[in-house]
Motif scaffolding. Structure first.
Motif, PDB file in Angstrom:
ATOM      1  N   LEU A 103       0.825  -1.199   0.000  1.00 56.09           N
ATOM      2  CA  LEU A 103       0.000   0.000   0.000  1.00 56.09           C
ATOM      3  C   LEU A 103       0.866   1.259   0.000  1.00 56.09           C
ATOM      4  N   LEU A 104       1.897   1.296   0.835  1.00 56.35           N
ATOM      5  CA  LEU A 104       2.793   2.447   0.877  1.00 56.35           C
ATOM      6  C   LEU A 104       3.483   2.672  -0.469  1.00 56.35           C
ATOM      7  N   GLU A 105       3.935   1.587  -1.079  1.00 55.71           N
ATOM      8  CA  GLU A 105       4.605   1.710  -2.376  1.00 55.71           C
ATOM      9  C   GLU A 105       3.650   2.213  -3.454  1.00 55.71           C
ATOM     10  N   SER A 106       2.415   1.725  -3.458  1.00 55.77           N
ATOM     11  CA  SER A 106       1.464   2.188  -4.469  1.00 55.77           C
ATOM     12  C   SER A 106       1.078   3.644  -4.236  1.00 55.77           C
ATOM     13  N   LEU A 107       0.939   4.051  -2.977  1.00 52.46           N
ATOM     14  CA  LEU A 107       0.637   5.456  -2.682  1.00 52.46           C
ATOM     15  C   LEU A 107       1.779   6.365  -3.143  1.00 52.46           C
ATOM     16  N   ARG A 108       3.020   5.930  -2.905  1.00 53.44           N
ATOM     17  CA  ARG A 108       4.168   6.727  -3.331  1.00 53.44           C
ATOM     18  C   ARG A 108       4.183   6.857  -4.857  1.00 53.44           C
ATOM     19  N   GLU A 109       3.920   5.758  -5.535  1.00 54.56           N
ATOM     20  CA  GLU A 109       3.895   5.771  -7.002  1.00 54.56           C
ATOM     21  C   GLU A 109       2.796   6.699  -7.530  1.00 54.56           C
ATOM     22  N   GLU A 110       1.599   6.617  -6.924  1.00 51.82           N
ATOM     23  CA  GLU A 110       0.494   7.491  -7.336  1.00 51.82           C
ATOM     24  C   GLU A 110       0.851   8.952  -7.102  1.00 51.82           C
ATOM     25  N   ARG A 111       1.471   9.239  -5.994  1.00 48.64           N
ATOM     26  CA  ARG A 111       1.865  10.622  -5.683  1.00 48.64           C
ATOM     27  C   ARG A 111       2.870  11.139  -6.712  1.00 48.64           C
ATOM     28  N   LEU A 112       3.850  10.318  -7.036  1.00 54.27           N
ATOM     29  CA  LEU A 112       4.836  10.734  -8.037  1.00 54.27           C
ATOM     30  C   LEU A 112       4.175  10.958  -9.391  1.00 54.27           C
ATOM     31  N   ASP A 113       3.254  10.063  -9.788  1.00 55.62           N
ATOM     32  CA  ASP A 113       2.545  10.223 -11.054  1.00 55.62           C
ATOM     33  C   ASP A 113       1.750  11.520 -11.053  1.00 55.62           C
ATOM     34  N   HIS A 114       1.077  11.796  -9.951  1.00 57.11           N
ATOM     35  CA  HIS A 114       0.263  13.011  -9.838  1.00 57.11           C
ATOM     36  C   HIS A 114       1.135  14.260  -9.941  1.00 57.11           C
ATOM     37  N   LEU A 115       2.263  14.264  -9.228  1.00 58.94           N
ATOM     38  CA  LEU A 115       3.157  15.424  -9.267  1.00 58.94           C
ATOM     39  C   LEU A 115       3.741  15.616 -10.663  1.00 58.94           C
ATOM     40  N   THR A 116       4.099  14.535 -11.305  1.00 58.69           N
ATOM     41  CA  THR A 116       4.675  14.617 -12.642  1.00 58.69           C
ATOM     42  C   THR A 116       3.644  15.130 -13.649  1.00 58.69           C
ATOM     43  N   GLN A 117       2.419  14.620 -13.566  1.00 56.75           N
ATOM     44  CA  GLN A 117       1.362  15.058 -14.483  1.00 56.75           C
ATOM     45  C   GLN A 117       0.979  16.514 -14.251  1.00 56.75           C
ATOM     46  N   ALA A 118       1.079  16.961 -13.023  1.00 51.15           N
ATOM     47  CA  ALA A 118       0.720  18.346 -12.711  1.00 51.15           C
ATOM     48  C   ALA A 118       1.844  19.307 -13.083  1.00 51.15           C
ATOM     49  N   GLY A 119       2.950  18.785 -13.559  1.00 52.86           N
ATOM     50  CA  GLY A 119       4.063  19.623 -13.985  1.00 52.86           C
ATOM     51  C   GLY A 119       4.864  20.189 -12.831  1.00 52.86           C
ATOM     52  N   ARG A 120       4.701  19.622 -11.668  1.00 49.41           N
ATOM     53  CA  ARG A 120       5.439  20.100 -10.506  1.00 49.41           C
ATOM     54  C   ARG A 120       6.812  19.464 -10.461  1.00 49.41           C
ATOM     55  N   HIS A 121       7.710  20.166  -9.803  1.00 50.22           N
ATOM     56  CA  HIS A 121       9.049  19.628  -9.617  1.00 50.22           C
ATOM     57  C   HIS A 121       8.988  18.488  -8.613  1.00 50.22           C
ATOM     58  N   VAL A 122       9.538  17.359  -8.973  1.00 50.51           N
ATOM     59  CA  VAL A 122       9.596  16.212  -8.076  1.00 50.51           C
ATOM     60  C   VAL A 122      11.015  16.154  -7.519  1.00 50.51           C
ATOM     61  N   PRO A 123      11.161  16.219  -6.180  1.00 51.15           N
ATOM     62  CA  PRO A 123      12.508  16.169  -5.592  1.00 51.15           C
ATOM     63  C   PRO A 123      13.273  14.938  -6.059  1.00 51.15           C
ATOM     64  N   ALA A 124      14.581  15.097  -6.197  1.00 51.56           N
ATOM     65  CA  ALA A 124      15.430  14.028  -6.720  1.00 51.56           C
ATOM     66  C   ALA A 124      15.294  12.736  -5.927  1.00 51.56           C
ATOM     67  N   GLU A 125      15.190  12.855  -4.589  1.00 48.43           N
ATOM     68  CA  GLU A 125      15.099  11.626  -3.788  1.00 48.43           C
ATOM     69  C   GLU A 125      13.804  10.871  -4.042  1.00 48.43           C
ATOM     70  N   GLU A 126      12.781  11.543  -4.546  1.00 50.97           N
ATOM     71  CA  GLU A 126      11.524  10.874  -4.850  1.00 50.97           C
ATOM     72  C   GLU A 126      11.474  10.373  -6.293  1.00 50.97           C
ATOM     73  N   GLN A 127      12.397  10.799  -7.119  1.00 46.98           N
ATOM     74  CA  GLN A 127      12.394  10.366  -8.515  1.00 46.98           C
ATOM     75  C   GLN A 127      12.925   8.951  -8.668  1.00 46.98           C
ATOM     76  N   ARG A 128      13.719   8.534  -7.709  1.00 46.29           N
ATOM     77  CA  ARG A 128      14.260   7.180  -7.793  1.00 46.29           C
ATOM     78  C   ARG A 128      13.141   6.167  -7.605  1.00 46.29           C
ATOM     79  N   PRO A 129      13.092   5.146  -8.430  1.00 49.00           N
ATOM     80  CA  PRO A 129      12.056   4.131  -8.238  1.00 49.00           C
ATOM     81  C   PRO A 129      12.317   3.360  -6.948  1.00 49.00           C
TER      82      PRO A 129
END
Length: 105
Positions: free
Chosen positions: A46-72
């Motif tokens: 659940l935690l991994e899927s939430l993190r993935e959804e958050r990253l997808d949402h931030l990326t789609q919204a055109g927001r800067h995603v911190p480098a530590e969160e860009q790593r899979p």
């Protein structure tokens, strides 16, 4: 539940069983500060899927995603399929059954 790392080290197998079979979450502390946690495999997924959804949402919204969160999230290496493992131990509140020498803490 919170448990100091030094105590958790002594009770590790019991703590893992509690987490696996009851879904309890155990925060591991050092000097009163939470350092890590033991969670069930279901909670980890659940935690991994939430993190993935958050990253997808931030990326789609055109927001800067911190480098530590860009790593899979690292995935464990694929393991060959074997016969299912059998339960070797289980957590039973209240300690070992009476009259079982050699069982205990």
């Amino acid at each position: 539940m919170e448990k100091p790392v030094t105590e958790a080290r002594k009770e590790f197998a019991d703590l893992v069983n509690r987490v696996a079979y009851t879904g309890e979450r155990i925060a591991l502390t050092r000097r009163g500060k939470v350092m890590a946690a033991l969670v069930s495999a279901e909670d980890l997924e659940l935690l991994e899927s939430l993190r993935e959804e958050r990253l997808d949402h931030l990326t789609q919204a055109g927001r800067h995603v911190p480098a530590e969160e860009q790593r899979p999230v690292p995935q464990p290496p694929a393991q060959p399929q074997h016969a299912p493992l059998r339960i070797a131990a289980e957590y039973r509140p209240g300690g070992p059954p009476p009259g079982r020498p050699g069982f205990g803490r």
